[in-house]
Write an enzyme that holds these catalytic residues in place. Structure first.
Site, PDB file in Angstrom:
ATOM      1  N   GLU A  66       0.841  -1.202   0.000  1.00  0.00           N
ATOM      2  CA  GLU A  66       0.000   0.000   0.000  1.00  0.00           C
ATOM      3  C   GLU A  66       0.875   1.251   0.000  1.00  0.00           C
ATOM      4  OE1 GLU A  66      -2.633   1.592  -0.232  1.00  0.00           O
ATOM      5  OE2 GLU A  66      -4.403   0.377   0.162  1.00  0.00           O
ATOM      6  N   ASN A  73      -9.475   6.050   2.874  1.00  0.00           N
ATOM      7  CA  ASN A  73      -8.516   5.510   1.917  1.00  0.00           C
ATOM      8  C   ASN A  73      -7.980   6.605   0.995  1.00  0.00           C
ATOM      9  OD1 ASN A  73      -7.037   3.288   0.782  1.00  0.00           O
ATOM     10  ND2 ASN A  73      -8.729   1.966   1.402  1.00  0.00           N
ATOM     11  N   ASP A 119     -10.024   1.889  -3.661  1.00  0.00           N
ATOM     12  CA  ASP A 119      -8.919   1.867  -2.705  1.00  0.00           C
ATOM     13  C   ASP A 119      -8.096   3.143  -2.896  1.00  0.00           C
ATOM     14  OD1 ASP A 119      -6.894   1.017  -0.899  1.00  0.00           O
ATOM     15  OD2 ASP A 119      -7.208  -1.064  -1.431  1.00  0.00           O
TER      16      ASP A 119
END
Length: 306
Positions: A21, A151, A200
């Site tokens: 991420e 997010n 996301d």
């Protein structure tokens, strides 16, 4: 709208991430920073796989951004810490929702003034009591409340719009943004995903288009500034997690990804890789945070109630 398979190379890595991420490209260092949330690692890598370094995190780590001195600000389950890239040691900075064990810090990014924006999430992703925070020279403050999974973040090229994602609601919101005061106004729906996958991480290109990774959707979507879907690029993994333009000319889209949980039974050979996708678009440079690294004596706890 154009649909197709992404043409990509893979970032050379010694091992795939569990939950990759938070890609953040350093123009000055020409390196990609990212985190492995569940692997509890912070990574820095050149695009050829050179200058690769990795540091252990004391807990699940949601994001990393460097400051102008080269120290790394990371977001952990219970607050912000500074990571010294020379020693690998971490120093507490600011607790965030430390008393709420069912929440943790998730995605974060810097705006063009070097302020840090990050959000929290409910670990079970069922309760909507998380927040989006701003951290700057005035301290830490909650900006948006009532979030389940904070997010992706990004800003328009002219700095008048900020985008923010709440994954579980399947929505990307757009806000009028005052770059001088960092105030948000006029929240409105920018894009909403259908059931089956969720938005996301995201980034914004030089034309003002928003690129969003789709968790469980196996693709990256480019939205025009009016929210219309302009392009969809499919990837050979079900869980792309975020994206960021990288390289000397910011023309390569780096896409992080996650491995499916073993219990889900899926086998994806490339899951957890970082994909380097040629899109024909160009990104915008990221700015290091203006925040100086600080020791425990200057820590100041804040929670959503403050």
């Amino acid at each position: 709208m154009v649909k197709g398979e992404a043409r990509f190379d893979l970032l050379p890595l010694p091992a795939r991430d569990v939950l990759g991420e938070g890609p953040w490209w350093s123009v000055g260092q020409q390196c990609l920073f990212r985190v492995d949330i569940l692997g509890r690692r912070v990574h820095r890598t050149g695009l050829d796989g050179d200058r690769a370094e990795s540091w252990a995190s004391p807990d699940e780590v949601g994001f990393v951004v460097p400051n102008e001195a080269g120290d790394l600000l990371i977001g952990l389950r219970d607050g912000l810490r500074w990571l010294d890239p020379e020693s690998g040691e971490t120093t507490p900075d600011t607790p965030v929702e430390a008393e709420r064990g069912e929440y943790r810090i998730n995605d974060g990014k810097t705006d063009r003034r070097g302020r840090v924006w990050f959000g929290t999430m409910h670990k079970g992703e069922t309760e909507g009591h998380a927040s989006l925070y701003r951290y700057d020279s005035h301290g830490l403050g909650a900006v948006i409340r009532g979030i389940t999974t904070s997010n992706g973040l990004g800003w328009s090229p002219d700095d008048t719009v900020m985008y923010h994602t709440d994954s579980i609601s399947r929505r990307i919101m757009a806000y009028d943004f005052d770059a001088d005061s960092a105030e948000l106004r006029g929240g409105r729906l920018f894009a909403e995903d259908p059931a089956g996958y969720v938005p996301d991480g995201l980034t914004v290109d030089s034309e003002g288009c928003v690129w969003g990774a789709k968790w469980d959707g196996g693709k990256v979507v480019r939205y025009a500034p009016d929210g219309r879907v302009d392009r969809e690029l499919t990837l050979p993994v079900s869980r792309p997690t975020s994206c960021m333009f990288v390289g000397p000319d910011l023309r390569t889209l780096a896409v992080t990804s996650a491995r499916p949980a073993p219990a889900e039974g899926a086998r994806e050979e490339l899951a957890g890789s970082v994909f380097l996708v040629e899109t024909g678009a160009q990104g915008l440079p990221e700015r290091p945070t203006i925040m100086p690294s600080r020791g425990p004596e200057s820590s100041h706890p804040l929670s959503p109630s403050q």
